[in-house]
Scaffold this motif. Sequence first.
Motif, PDB file in Angstrom:
ATOM      1  N   SER A 102      15.110 -11.931   9.017  1.00  0.00           N
ATOM      2  CA  SER A 102      13.994 -11.529   9.870  1.00  0.00           C
ATOM      3  C   SER A 102      13.339 -10.313   9.219  1.00  0.00           C
ATOM      4  O   SER A 102      13.909  -9.852   8.376  1.00  0.00           O
ATOM      5  N   ILE A 103      12.131 -10.333   9.508  1.00  0.00           N
ATOM      6  CA  ILE A 103      11.100  -9.303   8.919  1.00  0.00           C
ATOM      7  C   ILE A 103      10.648  -8.433  10.113  1.00  0.00           C
ATOM      8  O   ILE A 103      10.165  -8.913  10.898  1.00  0.00           O
ATOM      9  N   SER A 104      10.378  -7.294   9.672  1.00  0.00           N
ATOM     10  CA  SER A 104      10.082  -6.011  10.400  1.00  0.00           C
ATOM     11  C   SER A 104       9.160  -5.310   9.781  1.00  0.00           C
ATOM     12  O   SER A 104       9.228  -4.969   8.619  1.00  0.00           O
ATOM     13  N   ASN A 105       8.481  -4.461  10.600  1.00  0.00           N
ATOM     14  CA  ASN A 105       7.541  -3.384   9.763  1.00  0.00           C
ATOM     15  C   ASN A 105       8.564  -2.231   9.638  1.00  0.00           C
ATOM     16  O   ASN A 105       9.685  -1.871  10.461  1.00  0.00           O
ATOM     17  N   ARG A 106       8.371  -1.531   8.550  1.00  0.00           N
ATOM     18  CA  ARG A 106       8.907  -0.206   8.373  1.00  0.00           C
ATOM     19  C   ARG A 106       7.749   0.987   8.108  1.00  0.00           C
ATOM     20  O   ARG A 106       6.577   0.487   7.873  1.00  0.00           O
ATOM     21  N   THR A 107       8.265   2.354   8.063  1.00  0.00           N
ATOM     22  CA  THR A 107       7.326   3.311   8.066  1.00  0.00           C
ATOM     23  C   THR A 107       7.026   3.106   6.309  1.00  0.00           C
ATOM     24  O   THR A 107       7.967   3.302   5.709  1.00  0.00           O
ATOM     25  N   PRO A 108       5.628   3.605   6.016  1.00  0.00           N
ATOM     26  CA  PRO A 108       5.636   3.749   4.625  1.00  0.00           C
ATOM     27  C   PRO A 108       6.009   4.948   4.158  1.00  0.00           C
ATOM     28  O   PRO A 108       6.224   5.777   4.758  1.00  0.00           O
ATOM     29  N   LYS A 109       6.672   4.720   3.070  1.00  0.00           N
ATOM     30  CA  LYS A 109       7.292   5.854   2.148  1.00  0.00           C
ATOM     31  C   LYS A 109       6.271   6.953   1.545  1.00  0.00           C
ATOM     32  O   LYS A 109       5.154   6.271   1.489  1.00  0.00           O
ATOM     33  N   THR A 110       6.415   8.003   1.393  1.00  0.00           N
ATOM     34  CA  THR A 110       5.579   9.091   0.763  1.00  0.00           C
ATOM     35  C   THR A 110       5.078   8.339  -0.485  1.00  0.00           C
ATOM     36  O   THR A 110       3.831   8.830  -0.685  1.00  0.00           O
ATOM     37  N   SER A 111       5.682   7.928  -1.381  1.00  0.00           N
ATOM     38  CA  SER A 111       5.178   7.396  -2.458  1.00  0.00           C
ATOM     39  C   SER A 111       4.417   6.206  -2.379  1.00  0.00           C
ATOM     40  O   SER A 111       3.455   6.028  -3.194  1.00  0.00           O
ATOM     41  N   GLU A 112       4.492   5.457  -1.416  1.00  0.00           N
ATOM     42  CA  GLU A 112       3.341   4.294  -1.133  1.00  0.00           C
ATOM     43  C   GLU A 112       1.864   5.007  -0.528  1.00  0.00           C
ATOM     44  O   GLU A 112       1.171   4.508  -0.877  1.00  0.00           O
ATOM     45  N   ILE A 113       2.481   5.929   0.255  1.00  0.00           N
ATOM     46  CA  ILE A 113       1.194   6.452   0.771  1.00  0.00           C
ATOM     47  C   ILE A 113       0.207   7.230  -0.517  1.00  0.00           C
ATOM     48  O   ILE A 113      -0.969   7.082  -0.430  1.00  0.00           O
ATOM     49  N   SER A 114       1.081   7.814  -1.404  1.00  0.00           N
ATOM     50  CA  SER A 114       0.714   8.444  -2.611  1.00  0.00           C
ATOM     51  C   SER A 114      -0.190   7.579  -3.336  1.00  0.00           C
ATOM     52  O   SER A 114      -1.251   7.786  -4.089  1.00  0.00           O
ATOM     53  N   LEU A 115       0.198   6.291  -3.530  1.00  0.00           N
ATOM     54  CA  LEU A 115      -0.303   4.975  -4.510  1.00  0.00           C
ATOM     55  C   LEU A 115      -1.923   4.951  -3.985  1.00  0.00           C
ATOM     56  O   LEU A 115      -2.783   4.606  -4.732  1.00  0.00           O
ATOM     57  N   PHE A 116      -2.022   5.171  -2.585  1.00  0.00           N
ATOM     58  CA  PHE A 116      -3.505   4.873  -1.965  1.00  0.00           C
ATOM     59  C   PHE A 116      -4.255   6.167  -1.613  1.00  0.00           C
ATOM     60  O   PHE A 116      -5.792   5.903  -1.234  1.00  0.00           O
ATOM     61  N   LYS A 117      -3.814   7.274  -1.768  1.00  0.00           N
ATOM     62  CA  LYS A 117      -4.531   8.528  -1.312  1.00  0.00           C
ATOM     63  C   LYS A 117      -5.846   8.773  -2.072  1.00  0.00           C
ATOM     64  O   LYS A 117      -6.891   8.832  -1.232  1.00  0.00           O
ATOM     65  N   ILE A 138       1.523  10.017   9.948  1.00  0.00           N
ATOM     66  CA  ILE A 138       1.164   9.483   8.533  1.00  0.00           C
ATOM     67  C   ILE A 138      -0.330  10.112   8.164  1.00  0.00           C
ATOM     68  O   ILE A 138      -0.480  11.000   7.463  1.00  0.00           O
ATOM     69  N   PRO A 139      -1.186   9.379   8.824  1.00  0.00           N
ATOM     70  CA  PRO A 139      -2.643  10.015   8.254  1.00  0.00           C
ATOM     71  C   PRO A 139      -2.952  11.549   8.546  1.00  0.00           C
ATOM     72  O   PRO A 139      -3.525  12.143   7.980  1.00  0.00           O
ATOM     73  N   LEU A 140      -2.319  11.916   9.408  1.00  0.00           N
ATOM     74  CA  LEU A 140      -2.678  13.595  10.016  1.00  0.00           C
ATOM     75  C   LEU A 140      -1.867  14.170   8.758  1.00  0.00           C
ATOM     76  O   LEU A 140      -2.658  15.027   8.403  1.00  0.00           O
ATOM     77  N   LYS A 141      -0.754  14.035   8.360  1.00  0.00           N
ATOM     78  CA  LYS A 141      -0.101  14.771   7.423  1.00  0.00           C
ATOM     79  C   LYS A 141      -0.992  14.623   6.013  1.00  0.00           C
ATOM     80  O   LYS A 141      -0.783  15.408   5.129  1.00  0.00           O
ATOM     81  N   THR A 142      -1.394  13.388   5.806  1.00  0.00           N
ATOM     82  CA  THR A 142      -2.090  13.188   4.530  1.00  0.00           C
ATOM     83  C   THR A 142      -3.515  14.111   4.568  1.00  0.00           C
ATOM     84  O   THR A 142      -3.764  14.204   3.462  1.00  0.00           O
ATOM     85  N   LEU A 143      -4.007  14.162   5.659  1.00  0.00           N
ATOM     86  CA  LEU A 143      -5.455  14.865   5.599  1.00  0.00           C
ATOM     87  C   LEU A 143      -5.471  16.244   6.025  1.00  0.00           C
ATOM     88  O   LEU A 143      -6.273  16.900   5.877  1.00  0.00           O
ATOM     89  N   THR A 144      -4.476  16.755   6.641  1.00  0.00           N
ATOM     90  CA  THR A 144      -4.314  18.009   7.145  1.00  0.00           C
ATOM     91  C   THR A 144      -3.027  18.826   6.731  1.00  0.00           C
ATOM     92  O   THR A 144      -2.067  18.234   6.106  1.00  0.00           O
ATOM     93  N   ASP A 145      -2.936  20.142   7.281  1.00  0.00           N
ATOM     94  CA  ASP A 145      -1.605  20.766   6.921  1.00  0.00           C
ATOM     95  C   ASP A 145      -0.787  20.912   8.143  1.00  0.00           C
ATOM     96  O   ASP A 145       0.173  21.452   8.180  1.00  0.00           O
ATOM     97  N   CYS A 146      -1.012  19.992   9.060  1.00  0.00           N
ATOM     98  CA  CYS A 146      -0.286  19.962  10.320  1.00  0.00           C
ATOM     99  C   CYS A 146       0.810  19.433  10.171  1.00  0.00           C
ATOM    100  O   CYS A 146       1.080  18.615   9.420  1.00  0.00           O
ATOM    101  N   LYS A 147       1.946  20.016  10.647  1.00  0.00           N
ATOM    102  CA  LYS A 147       3.373  19.511  10.477  1.00  0.00           C
ATOM    103  C   LYS A 147       3.808  18.538  11.376  1.00  0.00           C
ATOM    104  O   LYS A 147       4.631  17.570  10.970  1.00  0.00           O
ATOM    105  N   SER A 148       3.306  18.322  12.643  1.00  0.00           N
ATOM    106  CA  SER A 148       3.509  17.312  13.430  1.00  0.00           C
ATOM    107  C   SER A 148       2.314  16.945  14.399  1.00  0.00           C
ATOM    108  O   SER A 148       1.615  17.780  14.674  1.00  0.00           O
ATOM    109  N   ILE A 149       2.294  15.690  14.812  1.00  0.00           N
ATOM    110  CA  ILE A 149       1.153  15.302  15.764  1.00  0.00           C
ATOM    111  C   ILE A 149       1.481  16.110  17.402  1.00  0.00           C
ATOM    112  O   ILE A 149       0.475  16.325  17.972  1.00  0.00           O
ATOM    113  N   GLY A 150       2.809  16.320  17.593  1.00  0.00           N
ATOM    114  CA  GLY A 150       3.029  17.131  18.770  1.00  0.00           C
ATOM    115  C   GLY A 150       2.305  18.480  18.964  1.00  0.00           C
ATOM    116  O   GLY A 150       2.028  18.876  20.109  1.00  0.00           O
ATOM    117  N   GLU A 151       2.229  19.031  17.843  1.00  0.00           N
ATOM    118  CA  GLU A 151       1.480  20.447  17.873  1.00  0.00           C
ATOM    119  C   GLU A 151       0.232  20.486  17.799  1.00  0.00           C
ATOM    120  O   GLU A 151      -0.698  21.483  18.016  1.00  0.00           O
TER     121      GLU A 151
END
Length: 201
Positions: A102-117, A138-151
């Motif tokens: 079975s195939i399911s989605n997973r969260t992209p790794k930090t290294s995978e996000i870096s590939l496309f930055k 993920i996009p929030l942490k990529t573009l800002t210094d925010c630690k989490s969406i909740g805050e």
Amino acid sequence: MDIENQLISIEEEIKNICENYTDDNIGGWITGHGSVPCDILFIGEAPGKTEVEEKTPFVGMAGKNFEHYLNLINIKRENIRVTNTCYFRPIKIKESANGRSSISNRTPKTSEISLFKDILYKEINLVDPKIIITLGNIPLKTLTDCKSIGECHGKIIFSKKVNRYVFPMYHPSSLTYNRSEDFKQKYIEDWYKLKEALETI
């Protein structure tokens, strides 16, 4: 180079990375979708199965939620651009006892996000939005210094990383996982706050 050729160049860069990626399992890839240039840019995390099949971001179940809330604040899909932080679909493959996989989605790794930055930043500069709406952590942490969406959800922030205003929001799929009335109310309030923000920029 004109906009059309720059978009083709970005697509070729994405294709090249995806076709040569061997560190983990992936299931296809997509590019951004919508007008260029454009005042409003939404950035998600990574495409899912339906997005890859239709070559368009936010067209699955999360996409239906997304369209519903766009309509709520009178934004037409044709007046925005939507893209992702990671352009390929990260997947995990599970083998069951009877030999089926079975195939399911997973969260992209930090290294995978870096590939496309760099490519993401190129797309942002090409789109030249007045405001970027990040959907999820993920996009929030990529573009800002925010630690989490909740805050910082529902607040307009100036990002020095991209020299643009960013409005963080929960990912539309979060409504599927968090069905509490409190969360839904908070989510709706953020959309109305976005409407206010769009009127001030």
